[in-house]
Design an enzyme around this catalytic site. Structure first.
Site, PDB file in Angstrom:
ATOM      1  N   HIS A 146       0.830  -1.210   0.000  1.00  0.00           N
ATOM      2  CA  HIS A 146       0.000   0.000   0.000  1.00  0.00           C
ATOM      3  C   HIS A 146       0.860   1.254   0.000  1.00  0.00           C
ATOM      4  O   HIS A 146       0.641   2.178  -0.781  1.00  0.00           O
ATOM      5  CB  HIS A 146      -0.923   0.023   1.216  1.00  0.00           C
ATOM      6  CG  HIS A 146      -1.575   1.352   1.429  1.00  0.00           C
ATOM      7  ND1 HIS A 146      -2.728   1.734   0.792  1.00  0.00           N
ATOM      8  CD2 HIS A 146      -1.205   2.421   2.197  1.00  0.00           C
ATOM      9  CE1 HIS A 146      -3.051   2.975   1.153  1.00  0.00           C
ATOM     10  NE2 HIS A 146      -2.133   3.406   2.009  1.00  0.00           N
ATOM     11  N   HIS A 151       1.456   5.356  -2.542  1.00  0.00           N
ATOM     12  CA  HIS A 151       1.901   6.703  -2.189  1.00  0.00           C
ATOM     13  C   HIS A 151       3.145   7.194  -2.935  1.00  0.00           C
ATOM     14  O   HIS A 151       3.217   8.362  -3.303  1.00  0.00           O
ATOM     15  CB  HIS A 151       2.203   6.764  -0.685  1.00  0.00           C
ATOM     16  CG  HIS A 151       0.991   6.789   0.178  1.00  0.00           C
ATOM     17  ND1 HIS A 151       0.186   7.896   0.306  1.00  0.00           N
ATOM     18  CD2 HIS A 151       0.449   5.836   0.978  1.00  0.00           C
ATOM     19  CE1 HIS A 151      -0.803   7.634   1.137  1.00  0.00           C
ATOM     20  NE2 HIS A 151      -0.670   6.389   1.568  1.00  0.00           N
ATOM     21  N   GLU A 192      -5.258  10.022   0.305  1.00  0.00           N
ATOM     22  CA  GLU A 192      -5.732   8.643   0.297  1.00  0.00           C
ATOM     23  C   GLU A 192      -6.848   8.394  -0.720  1.00  0.00           C
ATOM     24  O   GLU A 192      -6.846   7.365  -1.402  1.00  0.00           O
ATOM     25  CB  GLU A 192      -6.219   8.233   1.696  1.00  0.00           C
ATOM     26  CG  GLU A 192      -5.107   8.078   2.720  1.00  0.00           C
ATOM     27  CD  GLU A 192      -4.216   6.861   2.497  1.00  0.00           C
ATOM     28  OE1 GLU A 192      -4.466   6.086   1.560  1.00  0.00           O
ATOM     29  OE2 GLU A 192      -3.257   6.703   3.265  1.00  0.00           O
ATOM     30  N   SER A 211      -4.294   1.573  -4.640  1.00  0.00           N
ATOM     31  CA  SER A 211      -3.773   0.294  -4.147  1.00  0.00           C
ATOM     32  C   SER A 211      -4.879  -0.700  -3.833  1.00  0.00           C
ATOM     33  O   SER A 211      -4.600  -1.794  -3.329  1.00  0.00           O
ATOM     34  CB  SER A 211      -2.916   0.522  -2.894  1.00  0.00           C
ATOM     35  OG  SER A 211      -3.695   1.065  -1.836  1.00  0.00           O
TER      36      SER A 211
END
Length: 295
Positions: A146, A151, A192, A211
């Site tokens: 993730h 990110h 996010e 993700s």
């Protein structure tokens, strides 16, 4: 959030974090430094761990065209070979040349103040463990896949990289103004679960979307959620759920819009937001501009 939950210094045990679940964060915090960073122990990864990473990477990569923003697609190859969990030092070398950022390992979730401090120094904390095969489709906490896949690619984009550093600096101030909950909503709905309007249509840039096997298509193409034009104060008033697909998303016009909107001092923004009622996720207020799903 009251800032007496923690002081941002590692005590060798799992930290108290905002929005924690029913069990403490997993991870060996005794091996982390005072700032919660730790060395990545490559020898600890098994062949099964590398296989899990490879399968996750392959699945998400197939879904990106037409759903992820082009900036993300262009940068994801900077993670290196997709068949093994990459070395953080290798990614950091490329990232440092591009935007001055680096990747640092952490044992798991870390307190907000420690998180903010690392971002302010252009260091992105990446959890160094990977989910089990039983958690392939859903893991409660962020793992190495993730954090890396979701990110890190956009940290190669100069404007987004500067936004993340500014967010970290703002977070350190927010923790002293009892405003972490408001700033957490900003992170949730941008970093996010953010969407961006492009000439080709809506695309995802948020790591939680990019993700996720299911939420990427839900966020961009499903008729179910609302997609509302980005407004800083409106976003900070909006609640969210952590255990289901999002009922609503906020849409930026560009990364520059995001950076410019969040560059000023937030002290008066926090004061203004506290004078307004909270809004449930997925609710559209009168006069708000909404976007249709990509088709």
């Amino acid at each position: 959030m009251k800032n007496d939950f923690h002081d941002g210094v590692n005590k060798g045990v799992a930290p108290v974090t905002y929005g924690q679940g029913d069990r403490p964060p997993r991870g060996d915090y005794s091996r982390a430094r005072a700032d919660y960073s730790c060395e990545q122990d490559m020898a600890r990864y098994t062949e099964a761990d590398h296989e899990t990473y490879r399968r996750l990477y392959a699945r998400q990569l197939r879904q990106l065209p037409g759903l992820a923003c082009q900036e993300f697609i262009d940068a994801v190859e900077q993670l290196g070979a997709p068949d093994r969990i990459p070395r953080f030092t290798d990614i950091s070398a490329r990232l440092s040349r591009a935007t001055g950022w680096q990747v640092v390992g952490v044992p798991g979730l870390i307190p907000e103040e420690a998180f903010f401090a690392l971002l302010a120094e252009r260091k992105f904390p990446v959890t160094d463990w990977i989910r089990t095969p039983e958690e392939f489709d859903y893991v409660v906490e962020p793992d190495v896949f993730h954090d890396l896949f979701g990110h890190v690619p956009l940290l190669f984009n100069p404007v987004f990289a500067d936004y993340m550093q500014a967010y970290g600096a703002g977070g350190l101030k927010a923790s002293r103004l009892d405003a972490c909950e408001l700033l957490a909503r900003l992170y949730w709905y941008t970093v996010e679960f953010g969407l961006i309007d492009t000439p080709q249509g809506l695309r995802a840039y948020g790591a939680g979307i990019l993700s996720s096997a299911g939420e990427l298509r839900h966020a961009v193409t499903s008729p179910e959620p609302q997609r509302i034009a980005f407004d800083l104060q409106r976003l900070m008033r909006t609640l969210y759920k952590i255990d289901s697909y999002q009922a609503g998303y906020f849409v930026i016009d560009s990364f520059r819009q995001l950076f410019d909107a969040t560059a000023p001092d937030f002290t008066p923004v926090y004061a203004a937001v506290r004078q307004q009622p909270l809004v449930e996720a997925g609710v559209v207020l009168a006069g708000e501009r909404c976007f249709t799903p990509a088709g």
